[in-house]
Design a protein around this motif. Structure first.
Motif, PDB file in Angstrom:
ATOM      1  N   ALA A 110       0.869  -1.176   0.000  1.00 23.99           N
ATOM      2  CA  ALA A 110       0.000   0.000   0.000  1.00 23.99           C
ATOM      3  C   ALA A 110       0.903   1.224   0.000  1.00 23.99           C
ATOM      4  O   ALA A 110       2.047   1.171   0.473  1.00 23.99           O
ATOM      5  N   VAL A 111       0.411   2.328  -0.524  1.00 26.00           N
ATOM      6  CA  VAL A 111       1.229   3.542  -0.659  1.00 26.00           C
ATOM      7  C   VAL A 111       0.610   4.674   0.148  1.00 26.00           C
ATOM      8  O   VAL A 111      -0.603   4.911   0.102  1.00 26.00           O
ATOM      9  N   PHE A 123       4.806  -2.544   3.068  1.00 25.86           N
ATOM     10  CA  PHE A 123       4.778  -3.940   2.655  1.00 25.86           C
ATOM     11  C   PHE A 123       4.120  -4.743   3.780  1.00 25.86           C
ATOM     12  O   PHE A 123       4.634  -4.774   4.907  1.00 25.86           O
ATOM     13  N   GLY A 124       3.000  -5.374   3.484  1.00 22.34           N
ATOM     14  CA  GLY A 124       2.280  -6.142   4.487  1.00 22.34           C
ATOM     15  C   GLY A 124       2.373  -7.626   4.204  1.00 22.34           C
ATOM     16  O   GLY A 124       1.951  -8.084   3.139  1.00 22.34           O
ATOM     17  N   ALA A 307      -7.162  -7.584  11.420  1.00 17.77           N
ATOM     18  CA  ALA A 307      -8.108  -6.996  12.363  1.00 17.77           C
ATOM     19  C   ALA A 307      -8.481  -5.563  12.029  1.00 17.77           C
ATOM     20  O   ALA A 307      -9.615  -5.155  12.264  1.00 17.77           O
ATOM     21  N   THR A 308      -7.552  -4.774  11.488  1.00 19.33           N
ATOM     22  CA  THR A 308      -7.804  -3.336  11.357  1.00 19.33           C
ATOM     23  C   THR A 308      -7.674  -2.825   9.931  1.00 19.33           C
ATOM     24  O   THR A 308      -7.664  -1.620   9.711  1.00 19.33           O
ATOM     25  N   ALA A 309      -7.566  -3.701   8.965  1.00 17.67           N
ATOM     26  CA  ALA A 309      -7.461  -3.285   7.565  1.00 17.67           C
ATOM     27  C   ALA A 309      -7.688  -4.510   6.691  1.00 17.67           C
ATOM     28  O   ALA A 309      -7.726  -5.640   7.180  1.00 17.67           O
ATOM     29  N   GLU A 310      -7.821  -4.275   5.403  1.00 21.04           N
ATOM     30  CA  GLU A 310      -7.865  -5.352   4.433  1.00 21.04           C
ATOM     31  C   GLU A 310      -6.473  -5.482   3.810  1.00 21.04           C
ATOM     32  O   GLU A 310      -5.786  -4.480   3.597  1.00 21.04           O
ATOM     33  N   PRO A 311      -6.018  -6.712   3.525  1.00 25.46           N
ATOM     34  CA  PRO A 311      -4.720  -6.862   2.852  1.00 25.46           C
ATOM     35  C   PRO A 311      -4.651  -6.015   1.590  1.00 25.46           C
ATOM     36  O   PRO A 311      -5.572  -6.009   0.774  1.00 25.46           O
TER      37      PRO A 311
END
Length: 382
Positions: A110-111, A123-124, A307-311
């Motif tokens: 994500a940016v 980077f997740g 838990a707190t975001a979508e990939p």
């Protein structure tokens, strides 16, 4: 012949909301601890044949008119089940190559662009929830990498795509849940590897250049300032990016804080918790509320969901909102310590050996052990 799909294919299928049934052949305890979202438990052995009872169960949970995928730890038992189901009349069944080990190595990006000049690529790690960063300045054409995992090529590719040269590699602390790629990436590029100066207390045997509390690195015209934020570990530093963001490592997540007994042990966890209380209230509580918190992890539930975001979406939140929503914030020290040392979740897999490797006093036997050591979600939060 049975089809084989990659972990990347599976992730895209989940994100695209394609219709299929995912059967997890690992033992029940492995499944319950950590799995791919939506997976159905169906324990099965590498040479096992399907009994009439198992076939009846499969027809119930995985109807033949719906595509079926099978997954296991590394691709052996799942392939056996896929073959058996194909022979038993399922028309569309495939196995996931590499199993949960490949799922564990999958990243999304994500940016975050806090200004015209600055770009932050997050980077997740999809299965583990580990987060790392490329922080760059377009005008200067330079960047630093923070908390890299061992899959270092992705940072080089992201920098090259944006015409950025990586000038330094930073870790926030000695990680307990994954093997750092910090020293390897720095060596590959011939640039400094930086840790907080407190790392000397951890007997870190890897060569690094220490960063003192308040010391700055330039990212273009913006200062990246090291902030001593101990608690989760004694040497942990967070990095404030001007008036835009703070990269908090395991000191502060968007919904929790880092546990303290992984370094300090059960007997020393209270002392670590007192450090964490001071960090939370006197360091983070004194920073501008509009800074964006960019943490070192996102919590991954046992069912594999974030838990707190979508990939693929940014894990981050306004500091003031994070503190307002944190039940631990505002507690007096005694109550905070009680909460931090009470009923703790399961520890990260193989954390003691991972810490020794990241300190440079041990090394994995081979690539297979490296993958095995990191298997599972991060479990670094209270």
């Amino acid at each position: 012949m049975i089809e084989v799909h990659s972990a990347r294919w599976l992730a895209d299928a989940i994100d695209d909301r394609r219709e299929f049934t995912l059967l997890d052949t690992r033992p029940v305890d492995s499944y319950e601890s950590w799995r791919v979202p939506g997976a159905v438990s169906f324990p099965f052995g590498p040479t096992e044949a399907l009994s009439d009872e198992q076939l009846a169960t499969l027809r119930e949970v995985a109807p033949s008119e719906r595509p079926v995928l099978t997954i296991c730890g590394k691709g052996v038992t799942s392939a056996n089940l896929a073959v058996r189901m194909d022979r038993a009349g399922w028309d569309d069944v495939a196995a996931v190559s590499g199993g949960m080990r490949d799922w564990n190595d999958l990243y999304e990006t994500a940016v975050f662009e806090p200004s015209d000049d600055l770009v932050v690529v997050q980077f997740g790690r999809r299965g583990k929830g580990c987060l790392s960063y490329l922080v760059g300045s377009r005008s200067a054409g330079e960047a630093v990498v923070v908390d890299p995992g061992r899959h270092v090529d992705q940072y080089l590719a992201a920098a090259a795509e944006r015409d950025l040269t990586i000038t330094a590699v930073l870790d926030t602390h000695v990680h307990a849940d994954h093997i750092s790629g910090g020293r390897a990436l720095a060596d590959r590029l011939g640039v400094p590897y930086r840790l907080g100066e407190g790392a000397i207390e951890r007997d870190v045997a890897i060569d690094y250049a220490p960063l003192a509390d308040g010391e700055t690195l330039a990212v273009g015209d913006t200062d990246l300032t090291a902030l001593s934020t101990p608690g989760h570990t004694s040497e942990l530093v967070s990095y404030r990016l001007g008036d835009h963001a703070v990269l908090t490592g395991d000191a502060l997540f968007v919904d929790s804080v880092g546990r303290t007994e992984l370094q300090f042990g059960e007997e020393g966890a209270a002392e670590g918790a007192r450090m964490a209380h001071q960090t939370l209230h006197e360091v983070f509580g004194a920073l501008p509320e509009d800074l964006t918190v960019l943490p070192g992890h996102v919590h991954v539930d046992s069912d594999g969901t974030w838990a707190t975001a979508e990939p693929g979406s940014l894990v981050g939140a306004r500091l003031g909102d994070v503190l307002d929503g944190l039940a631990l914030y505002g507690l007096d020290e005694a109550a905070f310590v009680d909460r931090m040392t009470g009923d703790l979740p399961e520890k990260p897999a193989n954390y003691e050996r991972v810490i020794r490797i990241n300190r440079g006093v041990d090394e994995p036997a081979d690539a297979t052990e490296t993958v095995t050591l990191e298997t599972g979600r991060n479990n670094c939060a209270v």
